[in-house]
Design an enzyme around this catalytic site. Structure first.
Site, PDB file in Angstrom:
ATOM      1  N   ARG A  79     -10.047  -2.999  -0.991  1.00 56.65           N
ATOM      2  CA  ARG A  79      -9.404  -1.933  -0.221  1.00 56.65           C
ATOM      3  C   ARG A  79     -10.416  -1.230   0.685  1.00 56.65           C
ATOM      4  NH1 ARG A  79      -7.116   3.561  -2.313  1.00 56.65           N
ATOM      5  NH2 ARG A  79      -5.639   4.115  -0.676  1.00 56.65           N
ATOM      6  N   HIS A  83      -9.894  -0.818   4.673  1.00 57.74           N
ATOM      7  CA  HIS A  83      -9.873   0.503   5.318  1.00 57.74           C
ATOM      8  C   HIS A  83     -11.007   0.651   6.316  1.00 57.74           C
ATOM      9  CE1 HIS A  83      -6.887   3.079   2.911  1.00 57.74           C
ATOM     10  NE2 HIS A  83      -6.658   1.815   2.590  1.00 57.74           N
ATOM     11  N   ASN A 108      -7.844   7.922   2.583  1.00 57.17           N
ATOM     12  CA  ASN A 108      -9.074   7.394   1.983  1.00 57.17           C
ATOM     13  C   ASN A 108      -9.532   8.168   0.756  1.00 57.17           C
ATOM     14  OD1 ASN A 108      -9.263   5.375   3.924  1.00 57.17           O
ATOM     15  ND2 ASN A 108     -10.433   6.669   5.327  1.00 57.17           N
ATOM     16  N   HIS A 206      -2.432  -6.565  -2.722  1.00 58.00           N
ATOM     17  CA  HIS A 206      -1.780  -5.684  -3.681  1.00 58.00           C
ATOM     18  C   HIS A 206      -1.456  -6.389  -4.998  1.00 58.00           C
ATOM     19  CE1 HIS A 206      -0.321  -2.652  -0.373  1.00 58.00           C
ATOM     20  NE2 HIS A 206      -1.639  -2.695  -0.519  1.00 58.00           N
TER      21      HIS A 206
END
Length: 337
Positions: A79, A83, A108, A206
Site C-alpha cells: 500500500r 500511495h 495516508n 486487497h
C-alpha cells in the site's frame, strides 16, 4: 481431510507457485521486456549491479526478516508503494516528514511500514553511500514483502528511480477513493497511464491488508440506522458490522480479504463475485462488464499473479524521476528532503 494432508498440500502448492514465479514469470517478463523498454523513462533491471551490487539482496534480507515476525507488513508495504506512485509519481514523496506532507493527509493516516524502509536505507547507506534511492527501496520492499510467502520474487522490479523533493497533502486527491464508483476509479487510473486491466489487477492487492472502518461504515449505516449496500452480501455485512461499529470515532480496522487475509492469492476476486468485497470501490469492479470479465479471469491465481506482475511494473514507472530525465536526487535519509 486431516491437518497433515492439508498442510502437505499447501506446501506442495507453495513450491509449485514458487517454481512458477521463477520460471514462467521470468519468461513472461523477458518476452515483454523489449517492448516495455522501448518507452522506458530511464529504469532498468539490476540498475545497481555495479554501483551497489548488494542492494537488492539487502532489501530482500531485511524485508523478509521483518515480514517473518509481522504478517501485516506485506499489505502495508504494498500500500505504501501504491500511495507513493499515485501522488507525484514513484518518487518516495510519501516518506517525507515536512509540514503538510503527504503523510498528514487523511488517506495516508493508516499507512505503515516506514521503519522497514528506514532500516533498509540505513544499511545501504553504510554499504553504498548516496547510491540507492528511497523510491527504489519502496518498490523493492513491496515486491519482496509480498513474495515472502513464495520464497521467490513474484515480479521483477526495474530500478533507477530518484527521489523527489516535494510532498504535499494537497496532492493526495489523486489517490482513488475507497467509495469511488467504477468510472471514478477508471479516471484515476487513466490519469496515471493505467487501463482497466491494471485497475482490476492492482485492486487485487486487497487480497492482503486491512481497511479502516471509516472506509467501510458508509456501506453499513446511514445516520443512526442500518442501511446495507445492496452490493454487499447481507450475511457478510453482519460480520463487518461486528468489526466496525456505527461510531464516527472508531479507529478499528477490518481485513480486506475475509477469506484468506494474510495470503496473497486470487480469493479477492472470488469474494467480489460473492458480494464480499469490503470497500465500495471493490464492489464497483463487478458493475462494469469488461471489468467483471477480468475479475472472473483473475480468480485463477496463476492468471492473477501474471496480471498483477505486469501492472505493478507499469505502475512502478509512473512519473519517475531518473538520470535520463535529469530530475530527482538520492536522499541520505528517506524522511528528509
Amino acid at each position: 481431510m486431516g491437518m497433515q494432508s492439508v498442510c502437505g498440500g499447501a506446501g506442495r502448492w507453495r513450491r509449485a507457485v514458487a517454481w512458477w514465479g521463477v520460471v514462467v514469470l521470468g519468461h513472461l517478463v523477458s518476452c515483454g521486456r523489449a517492448g516495455l523498454l522501448d518507452t522506458n523513462p530511464g529504469l532498468s533491471y539490476n540498475f545497481y549491479g555495479t554501483t551497489c551490487p548488494s542492494a537488492e539482496a539487502t532489501v530482500r534480507s531485511i524485508t523478509w526478516a521483518q515480514v517473518a515476525g509481522n504478517q501485516a507488513l506485506p499489505g502495508q508495504l504494498l500500500r505504501l508503494h501504491f500511495h507513493d506512485c499515485f501522488v507525484k509519481g514513484c518518487d518516495a514523496s510519501i516518506l517525507l516528514d515536512n509540514a503538510q506532507s503527504e503523510k498528514t493527509a487523511p488517506p495516508n493516516g493508516s499507512l505503515g511500514g516506514y521503519p522497514v524502509i528506514d532500516a533498509i536505507k540505513a544499511q545501504l547507506e553504510k554499504a553504498c553511500p548516496g547510491v540507492v534511492s528511497c523510491a527504489d527501496i519502496v518498490a523493492l520492499a513491496a515486491r519482496d514483502a509480498v513474495s515472502y510467502q513464495f520464497k521467490a520474487p513474484l515480479w521483477q522490479v526495474e530500478t533507477g528511480r530518484r527521489d523527489g523533493p516535494v510532498s504535499l497533502a494537497s496532492n493526495t486527491g489523486a489517490l482513488p477513493s475507497p467509495s469511488a464508483g467504477f468510472n471514478g476509479l477508471l479516471q484515476s487510473f487513466a490519469a496515471k497511464g493505467l487501463d482497466v486491466n491494471d485497475l482490476v489487477a492492482l485492486s487485487g492487492a486487497h487480497t492482503i491488508g486491512k481497511a479502516s472502518c471509516s472506509s467501510v461504515t458508509p456501506r453499513l449505516y446511514q445516520g443512526n440506522a442500518t442501511s446495507i449496500d445492496p452490493l454487499l452480501d447481507s450475511t457478510y455485512a453482519k460480520t463487518l458490522m461486528n468489526a466496525c461499529p456505527n461510531s464516527p470515532t472508531s479507529t478499528s480496522t477490518v481485513d480486506l480479504d475475509g477469506a484468506t487475509p494474510f495470503k496473497f492469492d486470487g480469493s479477492y476476486y472470488t469474494n467480489l463475485q460473492n458480494k464480499r468485497g469490503v470497500l465500495a470501490s471493490d464492489a464497483a469492479l463487478t458493475q462494469n462488464a469488461a471489468a467483471a470479465t477480468i475479475v472472473n479471469d483473475l480468480t485463477n491465481p496463476i492468471k492473477f499473479y501474471a496480471a498483477f506482475s505486469m501492472s505493478m511494473k507499469k505502475m512502478g514507472r509512473v512519473d519517475v524521476l531518473t538520470l535520463k530525465n535529469g530530475q530527482g536526487k538520492i536522499r541520505t535519509k528517506c524522511n528528509v528532503p
